[in-house]
Design an enzyme around this catalytic site. Structure first.
Site, PDB file in Angstrom:
ATOM      1  N   CYS A  83     -23.821  17.412   1.065  1.00 54.91           N
ATOM      2  CA  CYS A  83     -23.606  17.847  -0.319  1.00 54.91           C
ATOM      3  C   CYS A  83     -24.439  19.086  -0.614  1.00 54.91           C
ATOM      4  O   CYS A  83     -25.635  19.123  -0.320  1.00 54.91           O
ATOM      5  CB  CYS A  83     -24.004  16.703  -1.258  1.00 54.91           C
ATOM      6  N   GLY A 136       8.421   1.791  -0.681  1.00 53.46           N
ATOM      7  CA  GLY A 136       7.663   1.958   0.549  1.00 53.46           C
ATOM      8  C   GLY A 136       6.272   1.367   0.526  1.00 53.46           C
ATOM      9  O   GLY A 136       5.330   1.944   1.060  1.00 53.46           O
ATOM     10  N   ASN A 144      12.875  -0.511   0.117  1.00 47.77           N
ATOM     11  CA  ASN A 144      12.115  -0.854   1.312  1.00 47.77           C
ATOM     12  C   ASN A 144      13.076  -1.401   2.372  1.00 47.77           C
ATOM     13  O   ASN A 144      13.941  -2.217   2.043  1.00 47.77           O
ATOM     14  CB  ASN A 144      11.062  -1.934   0.979  1.00 47.77           C
ATOM     15  N   PRO A 145      12.957  -0.966   3.627  1.00 48.14           N
ATOM     16  CA  PRO A 145      13.849  -1.529   4.658  1.00 48.14           C
ATOM     17  C   PRO A 145      13.517  -2.984   4.977  1.00 48.14           C
ATOM     18  O   PRO A 145      14.327  -3.677   5.590  1.00 48.14           O
ATOM     19  CB  PRO A 145      13.602  -0.637   5.869  1.00 48.14           C
ATOM     20  N   CYS A 159     -27.205  17.950  -3.611  1.00 46.10           N
ATOM     21  CA  CYS A 159     -28.376  17.094  -3.376  1.00 46.10           C
ATOM     22  C   CYS A 159     -28.683  16.876  -1.895  1.00 46.10           C
ATOM     23  O   CYS A 159     -29.645  16.188  -1.559  1.00 46.10           O
ATOM     24  CB  CYS A 159     -28.170  15.738  -4.068  1.00 46.10           C
ATOM     25  N   VAL A 184      -2.756   8.875   0.084  1.00 49.75           N
ATOM     26  CA  VAL A 184      -3.842   9.852  -0.058  1.00 49.75           C
ATOM     27  C   VAL A 184      -3.448  11.205   0.541  1.00 49.75           C
ATOM     28  O   VAL A 184      -4.288  12.079   0.674  1.00 49.75           O
ATOM     29  CB  VAL A 184      -5.114   9.312   0.648  1.00 49.75           C
ATOM     30  N   HIS A 215      -5.534   5.522  -4.861  1.00 46.45           N
ATOM     31  CA  HIS A 215      -6.474   5.311  -3.746  1.00 46.45           C
ATOM     32  C   HIS A 215      -7.152   6.615  -3.330  1.00 46.45           C
ATOM     33  O   HIS A 215      -7.603   6.765  -2.189  1.00 46.45           O
ATOM     34  CB  HIS A 215      -5.751   4.658  -2.553  1.00 46.45           C
TER      35      HIS A 215
HETATM   36  N1  APR Z   1      11.148   3.988   3.510  1.00 48.56           N
HETATM   37  C1  APR Z   1      10.735   2.988   2.670  1.00 48.56           C
HETATM   38  N2  APR Z   1       9.829   2.032   3.028  1.00 48.56           N
HETATM   39  C2  APR Z   1       9.371   2.074   4.299  1.00 48.56           C
HETATM   40  C3  APR Z   1       9.785   3.062   5.240  1.00 48.56           C
HETATM   41  C4  APR Z   1      10.711   4.047   4.791  1.00 48.56           C
HETATM   42  N3  APR Z   1      11.144   5.024   5.602  1.00 48.56           N
HETATM   43  N4  APR Z   1       9.126   2.824   6.419  1.00 48.56           N
HETATM   44  C5  APR Z   1       8.342   1.723   6.219  1.00 48.56           C
HETATM   45  N5  APR Z   1       8.497   1.270   4.948  1.00 48.56           N
HETATM   46  C6  APR Z   1       7.826   0.131   4.301  1.00 48.56           C
HETATM   47  C7  APR Z   1       7.418  -1.001   5.229  1.00 48.56           C
HETATM   48  O1  APR Z   1       8.472  -1.944   5.386  1.00 48.56           O
HETATM   49  C8  APR Z   1       6.232  -1.599   4.479  1.00 48.56           C
HETATM   50  O2  APR Z   1       6.664  -2.595   3.543  1.00 48.56           O
HETATM   51  O3  APR Z   1       6.630   0.628   3.768  1.00 48.56           O
HETATM   52  C9  APR Z   1       5.664  -0.411   3.699  1.00 48.56           C
HETATM   53  C10 APR Z   1       4.342   0.134   4.221  1.00 48.56           C
HETATM   54  O4  APR Z   1       3.370  -0.853   3.986  1.00 48.56           O
HETATM   55  P1  APR Z   1       1.833  -0.612   4.386  1.00 48.56           P
HETATM   56  O5  APR Z   1       1.781  -0.014   5.722  1.00 48.56           O
HETATM   57  O6  APR Z   1       1.147  -1.902   4.146  1.00 48.56           O
HETATM   58  O7  APR Z   1       1.351   0.504   3.359  1.00 48.56           O
HETATM   59  P2  APR Z   1       0.943   0.349   1.813  1.00 48.56           P
HETATM   60  O8  APR Z   1       1.723  -0.724   1.138  1.00 48.56           O
HETATM   61  O9  APR Z   1       0.988   1.688   1.222  1.00 48.56           O
HETATM   62  O10 APR Z   1      -0.603  -0.107   1.942  1.00 48.56           O
HETATM   63  C11 APR Z   1      -1.343  -0.252   0.764  1.00 48.56           C
HETATM   64  O11 APR Z   1      -3.345  -0.565   2.027  1.00 48.56           O
HETATM   65  O12 APR Z   1      -4.417   0.042   3.919  1.00 48.56           O
HETATM   66  C12 APR Z   1      -4.450   0.154   2.559  1.00 48.56           C
HETATM   67  O13 APR Z   1      -5.323   1.843   1.168  1.00 48.56           O
HETATM   68  C13 APR Z   1      -4.316   1.592   2.098  1.00 48.56           C
HETATM   69  O14 APR Z   1      -2.946   2.509   0.323  1.00 48.56           O
HETATM   70  C14 APR Z   1      -2.957   1.621   1.412  1.00 48.56           C
HETATM   71  C15 APR Z   1      -2.769   0.179   0.969  1.00 48.56           C
END
Ligand code: APR
Length: 252
Positions: free
Chosen positions: A148, A188, A214-215, A151, A103, A119
């Site tokens: 708002c 990510g 993803n790491p 309204c 977001v 989202h």
């Molecule tokens: N590069 C790539 N991936 C990364 C990095 C990086 N530098 N740092 C962390 N990560 C990975 C983590 O290993 C993890 O798998 O990013 C992921 C982050 O996961 P979450 O924190 O769960 O975020 P996200 O998947 O976007 O969450 C989804 O959940 O809370 C709600 O609405 C919110 O949009 C969000 C949704």
């Protein structure tokens, strides 16, 4: 980082590319993720107290205070090399669409022109009553809450909370692209929050090339065509350099 020749070929030949992203793509911009052990927002705060419609109705001040804090964090955040690499994919001539759960608005800030915000966007306000968008300079009531101008209803952050449906058009585009994209990146995200978390599986089931960055391991490791185990800020620029040594604009 080593890239399989098949991965580089698939990327160079792609005419339609979808880039599905989560909080990890903004982590290197200083925006906390949600589920990373110590630093993740949900390790420090209770989602059910801050990111549900019921929580907002129960205690709008606390929820607004938390979103104002997150806005402050994001206000000075800059796109990192992962955002910039994703934006530069457009120079290849392929049709590139970013499907983000984030977001923070950083993909657009990086120059991506087609961004689907699954989202919502933290910079948007929305009226709880009439659903009109806030104009960012809303009058405040006695409790200091934004109201708002149409309204008088309470304004809420324009993000999707737990238990809420995704914006219909955004979801339709995402589901369509999961079936249409030649290459479907999954960058990510922990892929734990539905329905967005199933998009890479839909792409896989449609026979598309799924590239996970993803790491850490996620549920998509098994179905992804290629897994790049590393941070997006390093992996994405390296991948583009390997695919297009002369730069993405050099694509035939
Ligand atoms: N590069 C790539 N991936 C990364 C990095 C990086 N530098 N740092 C962390 N990560 C990975 C983590 O290993 C993890 O798998 O990013 C992921 C982050 O996961 P979450 O924190 O769960 O975020 P996200 O998947 O976007 O969450 C989804 O959940 O809370 C709600 O609405 C919110 O949009 C969000 C949704």
């Amino acid at each position: 980082m080593h890239f399989a020749p098949e991965l580089l070929d698939a990327l160079r030949q792609a005419r339609v590319i979808a880039v599905f992203t989560g909080a990890g793509v903004s982590a290197e911009s200083g925006v906390p993720t949600f589920r990373d052990a110590q630093t993740g927002l949900w390790a420090r705060y209770r989602a059910e107290e801050l990111a549900t419609p019921a929580a907002f109705r129960r205690d709008p001040q606390t929820v607004w205070k938390w979103y104002e804090w997150r806005r402050d964090l994001m206000r000075n955040a800059l796109p990192n090399p992962a955002h910039l690499a994703i934006a530069s994919l457009e120079k290849t001539g392929a049709e590139v669409t970013v499907l983000t759960q984030n977001v923070d608005g950083l993909h657009r800030k990086a120059g991506s022109t087609d961004v689907v915000e699954l989202h919502g966007n933290i910079w948007d306000d929305l009226c709880l009553e009439c659903r009109a968008p806030g104009d960012g300079d809303a009058p405040r009531d006695g409790a200091g809450l934004p109201r708002c101008t149409h309204c008088g209803g309470l304004l809420r952050p324009g993000v999707v909370w737990f238990g809420e449906s995704l914006p219909e058009q955004a979801w339709q585009r995402a589901a369509e692209l999961a079936g249409k994209a030649d290459v479907f990146f999954c960058i990510g995200t922990s892929s734990l929050v539905e329905p967005a978390a199933s998009l890479p599986l839909q792409a896989h089931d449609s026979g598309k090339t799924v590239i996970q960055v993803n790491p850490e391991a996620t549920r998509h490791d098994a179905s992804a065509s290629f897994v790049l185990r590393g941070k997006a800020g390093a992996a994405m620029p390296a991948l583009l350099r390997a695919a297009w040594p002369g730069g993405p604009a050099s694509s035939p």
